[in-house]
Design an enzyme around this catalytic site. Sequence first.
Site, short mmCIF file in Angstrom:
data_model
loop_
_atom_site.label_atom_id
_atom_site.label_comp_id
_atom_site.label_asym_id
_atom_site.label_seq_id
_atom_site.Cartn_x
_atom_site.Cartn_y
_atom_site.Cartn_z
N HIS A 101 0.85 -1.20 0.00
CA HIS A 101 0.00 0.00 0.00
C HIS A 101 0.88 1.25 0.00
CE1 HIS A 101 -3.61 2.32 0.78
NE2 HIS A 101 -2.88 3.02 1.64
N ASP A 137 -7.12 -2.36 4.23
CA ASP A 137 -5.77 -1.90 4.60
C ASP A 137 -5.57 -1.82 6.11
OD1 ASP A 137 -5.21 -1.63 1.84
OD2 ASP A 137 -6.05 0.38 1.82
#
Length: 192
Positions: A101, A137
């Site tokens: 990410h 996430d």
Amino acid sequence: MLASGSGSNLQALLETPAVRPHIALVVSDRPGARALERAIEHGVRTETVLWADSDDRDSFSMAVADVVEASGAKGVVLAGFMRILGPTFIARFPDRILNIHPSILPAFPGAHAVEAALAHGVAVSGVTVHIVDEGVDTGPIVAQVPVGVDPDDTVKTLHARIQRVEHRVYPDVVTAFVEGRIEVVDRKVVLR
Ligand code: GRF
């Protein structure tokens, strides 16, 4: 590996000798994805699973899990896969899914992390590699590397610098992953 876009992280992994033999299959939700071409160029089998062929997130997630399992893969590496996989997918590969990410999580989760970091005016952003859990996430963090933000950065320039770091970090982490050196204990990652 699952990828929707350009596949530059996939490329970095395909070029990592310790990782390449472990890549059984590349799956995309986008038939024209550059990532699929890169896989084919490296002799890796590809599959496309279209979102439009599924009724909902759960059946899409099951369809992806089925092709992954049929390949014999024991783990899943996400590299720019732009669909959220449902809890049923996560449950089939518990603590065996990695994601990369472009921010220092938990700051700026979601699909527009680089834009959000710039809009917030942070001086430092970066890269996070984490285990995927049922949130977006939110899973246990494996590695983080900071990347400084320049005053004249645009989304393009900052993302390009972040990606250069991604291409160093992901091969190291995925090497540890395929060697079975990443474990999750009490929601924290233990790297052996
Ligand atoms: C990367 O920046 C990654 O952090 C994010 O999606 C992007 C994928 O880029 N999850 P690429 O397809 O690997 O070039």
